[in-house]
Design an enzyme around this catalytic site. Structure first.
Site, PDB file in Angstrom:
ATOM      1  N   CYS A   4       4.152  -2.114   6.395  1.00 28.19           N
ATOM      2  CA  CYS A   4       3.044  -2.026   5.448  1.00 28.19           C
ATOM      3  C   CYS A   4       3.385  -1.026   4.337  1.00 28.19           C
ATOM      4  O   CYS A   4       4.252  -1.279   3.527  1.00 28.19           O
ATOM      5  CB  CYS A   4       1.767  -1.659   6.204  1.00 28.19           C
ATOM      6  SG  CYS A   4       0.247  -1.836   5.281  1.00 28.19           S
ATOM      7  N   HIS A   5       2.717   0.148   4.310  1.00 28.31           N
ATOM      8  CA  HIS A   5       3.022   1.197   3.338  1.00 28.31           C
ATOM      9  C   HIS A   5       4.105   2.154   3.830  1.00 28.31           C
ATOM     10  O   HIS A   5       4.506   3.062   3.110  1.00 28.31           O
ATOM     11  CB  HIS A   5       1.758   1.997   2.999  1.00 28.31           C
ATOM     12  CG  HIS A   5       0.795   1.276   2.114  1.00 28.31           C
ATOM     13  ND1 HIS A   5      -0.081   0.331   2.596  1.00 28.31           N
ATOM     14  CD2 HIS A   5       0.573   1.356   0.774  1.00 28.31           C
ATOM     15  CE1 HIS A   5      -0.806  -0.131   1.586  1.00 28.31           C
ATOM     16  NE2 HIS A   5      -0.432   0.466   0.472  1.00 28.31           N
TER      17      HIS A   5
END
Length: 168
Positions: free
Chosen positions: A103-104
């Site tokens: 994801c991030h």
């Protein structure tokens, strides 16, 4: 068995921490939670899980671990602005350690400048950041390039976890 560092700060994506963490431990590996401070409670952004950090980043060295896992959510933003975290990830990469971000999570890898020339993926919102860091962005559930493992979102966790366990 391997020793795995989970880099964590408040606001992580709950399942992106919980599922890989549990899978690593179930496979018989050691899993340490490393944050900016030792002994603090770290809450997921959805509030379904919380963990207490085992170590502060100042207490650990890249030499101590075989792999680093960086869950997504808001946590990578807090981690990437810390020079010790960035240096830790940079040194782990120089040592060829497994570095996995979902994801991030790859934001920390971007700050450590370890994605240049690498194939990688992430949450679509930071796709341009990956490209600007010199990586070849690929919209796939999991991308493995050497010691680097990246995935996009919680729905990609099974593939992300599979590749982490394969590398360990």
């Amino acid at each position: 068995m391997a020793k795995v560092c989970f880099l964590l700060a408040n606001g992580y994506e709950d399942s992106e921490m919980k599922n890989p963490y549990e899978a690593v431990k179930e496979a018989g590996h050691t899993a340490d939670i490393v944050s900016l401070e030792k002994g603090v409670e770290l809450k997921g952004k959805k509030g379904t899980v919380s963990y207490t950090s085992d170590f502060s980043i100042s207490e650990v060295k890249a030499d101590d671990y075989d792999a680093i896992v960086i869950p997504g959510g808001g946590a990578p933003e807090a981690l990437r602005i810390n020079d010790e975290v960035v240096e830790f990830v940079k040194q782990a990469n120089e040592q060829g350690k497994v570095i996995a971000g979902i994801c991030h999570g790859p934001q920390v890898m971007i700050s450590a400048d370890i994605l240049k020339g690498k194939n990688a993926t992430s949450f679509v919102g930071i796709r341009d950041d990956l490209k600007n860091a010199g990586s070849n962005y690929m919209d796939k559930e999991v991308v493995v390039d050497g010691n680097i493992i990246t995935s996009r979102t919680p729905k990609d966790e099974p593939a992300f976890i599979r590749e982490i366990l394969n590398k360990l």
